[in-house]
Design an enzyme around this catalytic site. Structure first.
Site, PDB file in Angstrom:
ATOM      1  N   GLU A 141       0.835  -1.217   0.000  1.00 46.47           N
ATOM      2  CA  GLU A 141       0.000   0.000   0.000  1.00 46.47           C
ATOM      3  C   GLU A 141       0.870   1.268   0.000  1.00 46.47           C
ATOM      4  OE1 GLU A 141      -2.858  -0.254   3.199  1.00 46.47           O
ATOM      5  OE2 GLU A 141      -4.185  -1.457   1.952  1.00 46.47           O
ATOM      6  N   GLU A 297      -6.441  -7.747  -0.507  1.00 45.92           N
ATOM      7  CA  GLU A 297      -6.820  -7.750   0.905  1.00 45.92           C
ATOM      8  C   GLU A 297      -8.273  -7.339   1.045  1.00 45.92           C
ATOM      9  OE1 GLU A 297      -4.474  -5.233   3.420  1.00 45.92           O
ATOM     10  OE2 GLU A 297      -2.594  -5.826   2.480  1.00 45.92           O
TER      11      GLU A 297
HETATM   12  C1  GLA Z   1      -3.941  -2.486   5.069  1.00 47.63           C
HETATM   13  C2  GLA Z   1      -2.573  -3.097   5.139  1.00 47.63           C
HETATM   14  C3  GLA Z   1      -2.511  -4.323   5.992  1.00 47.63           C
HETATM   15  C4  GLA Z   1      -3.324  -4.150   7.247  1.00 47.63           C
HETATM   16  C5  GLA Z   1      -4.736  -3.804   6.862  1.00 47.63           C
HETATM   17  C6  GLA Z   1      -5.675  -3.679   8.033  1.00 47.63           C
HETATM   18  O1  GLA Z   1      -4.701  -2.970   4.056  1.00 47.63           O
HETATM   19  O2  GLA Z   1      -2.064  -3.388   3.866  1.00 47.63           O
HETATM   20  O3  GLA Z   1      -1.163  -4.560   6.316  1.00 47.63           O
HETATM   21  O4  GLA Z   1      -2.777  -3.142   8.019  1.00 47.63           O
HETATM   22  O5  GLA Z   1      -4.718  -2.572   6.216  1.00 47.63           O
HETATM   23  O6  GLA Z   1      -6.977  -3.374   7.626  1.00 47.63           O
END
Ligand code: GLA
Length: 660
Positions: A141, A297
């Site tokens: 991210e 995710e």
């Molecule tokens: C983001 C991050 C993860 C985690 C999630 C929690 O998507 O990439 O590492 O912290 O948030 O929701």
């Protein structure tokens, strides 16, 4: 692909054995490994410890589970920032961000970039030919916590970036309009990032800094990407995006990866999340020109980072997973596999909860989904087709939301959703495009707001209409050029001929205020946030303002231009009126919904040659009967589905291969 972020380094080895057994039980076939493992992989500078990673890579492979291997660069180890505090990021007001959380690096830092390069060289050298390796996952991210840095290292890098863009300091002075407020620069070293100023910093400077910041993070990605492509040219590379994330120009980013992936954290307390996550899916698919993507995710139930973390309703996780597939995904993964016992995310749901799995409805749902996905191989590789395109341009978004505009209430995401909502409700799929994309395949192009546009983009949109396309554009478009200077000569300068009108003045509406609208077909509507004084120059009014100083003046117009049609909306329409207008534009452009289904049900098709797969998704918590015109096979359970009514349970889904 089915699985999740896997963090075995948070657990003793005996738990790994259990993990692999449970992964097999749940149908997991891919895990994202080692995203936050840098301090375990390189515990001190230059000393790499791969023993544990070797072991788990082998165990996963033996267990039949492939690995989306992270480059582990997302969170630098404390030794790096202790030895080189100049790599820490600094905010616009000079506050330094320290280690102890994650993502604490200045994107321009040579220390950080060199250290990641060394790390990725080691990783690629060690695991490049490991049989478990299926994909590389660069960083995590990018820009999530630190989208920009204002430190001295960044200032130097910003100046270098500006020197590429502007041939001379005089050019920069022109580009930034520095005769305003005595901002004229006499030498490059006077130029700074837009650090905290007594009042508004120069908008052209701010816009360039946003471009620069997106590019600097992209260069961090590229440092790693180059190593991976050199050492393992055949392994696909991705980095996980975040929905409509403003700081990064994802058009530029997606062009540098092999597979687009995205993280989607719906808010279950928001009744519009079904619509919003469909939009995220359409966006990420469009970023790679329609290629299948990966939902990298999502959460099985709660997150931990909202003030109140509402759980997904039973069935909602499965439903939203199928929605990702419907919108073009070939994989569904979660954050994370096993719920952490320590650290800042220990209250975030996971596939494997703190307690034994047999008590967990979340585990049962995840296991069911994993087993079902095994039957959906024929979905993989199929494509979603769209006849409608929505224009989204990051530079315009950045410029639109800079301060000191006629109204701070005009924002990009709202504008996008205002257009996307009626399409979603009508089961009409949209692609997202850039202003200068090839539009030949589309019948209808929607321009929610395009405040800033370059000449190529403006010409492209004009050409689309003159060649016979239908286009709908909203207020405050075509106002600025790429330097964030006004396009003079009457608004919206690059679109006036196409729209057949002139906007003489803007009259934003106060918070809570609205204007009535009279439509020429006898219907009524309301507008809020914005109104404007429009003078027709060939266009025809299809709605007029009522009850304000603009009473009787045009609010919505249409204009034949070349062999096409351009509509223009001079206010923010209420949802019903917007839905009517979009329906009308679709009818003008001969755009048909994918399928006619009851309200609250989403119907989307994926296609592979002449084969089509229909996804039916019930976003409601009650059962619903959906009329089907064609028989098929529900791939989820192999059952035959007859033409007539098909029943979907609460949050139910069907994936129907059409025709027997
Ligand atoms: C983001 C991050 C993860 C985690 C999630 C929690 O998507 O990439 O590492 O912290 O948030 O929701």
């Amino acid at each position: 692909m089915y699985g999740g972020d896997y963090n075995p380094d948070q657990w003793p080895e005996r738990v790994w054995i259990e993990d692999i057994r449970l992964m097999q039980e749940a149908g997991v076939n891919l895990v994202s490994l080692g995203i936050f493992s840098w301090s375990r992989i390189e515990p001190t500078e230059g000393n790499f410890d791969f023993v544990w990673l070797d072991r788990i890579m082998d165990m996963l492979h033996e267990g039949g589970i492939a690995v989306d291997l992270a480059t582990a660069s997302a969170s630098p180890p404390p030794w790096l920032s202790t030895a080189h505090p100049e790599m820490l990021p600094v905010l616009a007001d000079g506050v330094k961000l320290w280690h102890g959380g994650r993502q604490h690096y200045c994107p321009s830092s040579p220390v950080y970039r060199d250290a990641t390069k060394r790390l990725v060289e080691e990783m690629a050298g060690r695991y490049g030919s490991h049989p478990a390796l299926a994909m590389w996952h660069v960083g995590n991210e990018f820009g999530c916590h630190v989208p920009a840095c204002y430190c001295d290292v960044s200032a130097e890098a910003f100046r270098a970036w500006l020197r590429e863009r502007y041939a001379s300091i005089e050019d920069l002075n022109r580009g930034w309009g520095t005769d305003f407020w005595s901002q004229r620069y006499s030498a490059w070293d006077e130029v700074l990032p837009p650090r905290r100023t007594p009042t508004w910093a120069n908008p052209s400077q701010q816009l360039d800094f946003m471009r620069f910041s997106s590019d600097e993070l992209l260069e961090c990605y590229e440092v790693e990407h180059r190593v991976l492509k050199e050492k393992t040219p055949d392994i696909p590379v991705t980095t996980n995006f975040m929905r409509t994330f403003k700081p990064l120009d994802y058009w530029k980013w997606a062009a540098r990866e092999d597979v687009a992936s995205i993280d989607v954290y719906q808010d279950p307390s928001d009744p519009e999340e079904g619509m919003k996550s469909a939009m995220s899916g359409d966006l990420v698919r469009s970023l790679k020109g329609g290629l299948p993507w990966v939902l990298m995710e999502q959460t099985t139930s709660r997150v931990n980072w909202r003030p109140v973390n509402v759980a997904k309703a039973p069935g909602q996780m499965r439903l939203w997973s199928y929605q990702a597939l419907a919108r073009g995904a070939d994989g569904v993964l979660f954050f994370q596999w096993r719920q952490s016992g320590a650290g800042a995310e220990k209250f975030h749901s996971a596939l494997v909860p703190h307690g034994p799995v047999e008590f967990s409805p979340v585990w049962r749902e995840a296991k069911q989904l994993g087993q079902e996905l095994k039957r959906l191989d024929q979905v993989c590789g199929s494509r979603v087709r769209a006849q409608v395109a929505i224009v989204l341009d990051w530079e315009s978004w950045w410029a639109l939301e800079l301060p000191s505009k006629p109204s701070a209430r005009v924002t990009q995401t709202d504008a996008l959703e205002d257009y996307y909502r009626p399409l979603f409700d009508a089961n009409i799929v949209a692609d997202f495009v850039r202003p200068d994309s090839d539009l030949a395949g589309y019948r209808l192009v929607l321009v929610p707001n395009l405040y800033l546009v370059d000449d190529a983009g403006a010409v492209n949109l004009n050409n689309f209409v003159s060649a016979g396309g239908t286009l709908v554009m909203s207020y405050f478009s075509g106002i600025a050029d790429p330097f964030e200077h006004i396009r003079l000569g009457g608004h919206p300068a690059p679109f006036r001929r196409m729209l057949g009108l002139r906007v003489v003045d803007w009259l934003p509406l106060a918070d809570g205020a609205s204007t009535e609208l009279d439509f020429s077909d006898g219907t009524q509507g309301r507008g809020d946030r914005w109104s404007e004084l429009i003078q027709l120059e060939g266009a025809q009014a299809i709605a007029t303002f009522k009850g304000t100083a603009l009473s009787g003046r045009p609010a919505i117009t249409k204009h034949d231009f070349g062999s096409g049609l351009a509509m223009y909306i001079g206010t923010r329409l209420d949802q019903l009126a917007m839905a009517r207008l979009i329906r009308r534009a679709c009818a003008d452009a001969s755009v048909e919904p994918d399928i006619d289904v009851p309200a609250g049900v989403e119907g989307v098709r994926r296609h592979a040659g002449r084969r089509s797969i229909l996804f039916l998704l019930n976003h409601r918590d009650v059962s619903v009967d959906v009329p089907l015109l064609e028989a098929g096979v529900n791939l989820i359970d192999g059952s035959q589905v007859h033409a007539g009514l098909v029943r979907l349970g609460p949050y139910g889904a069907a994936v129907i291969r059409e025709g027997w």
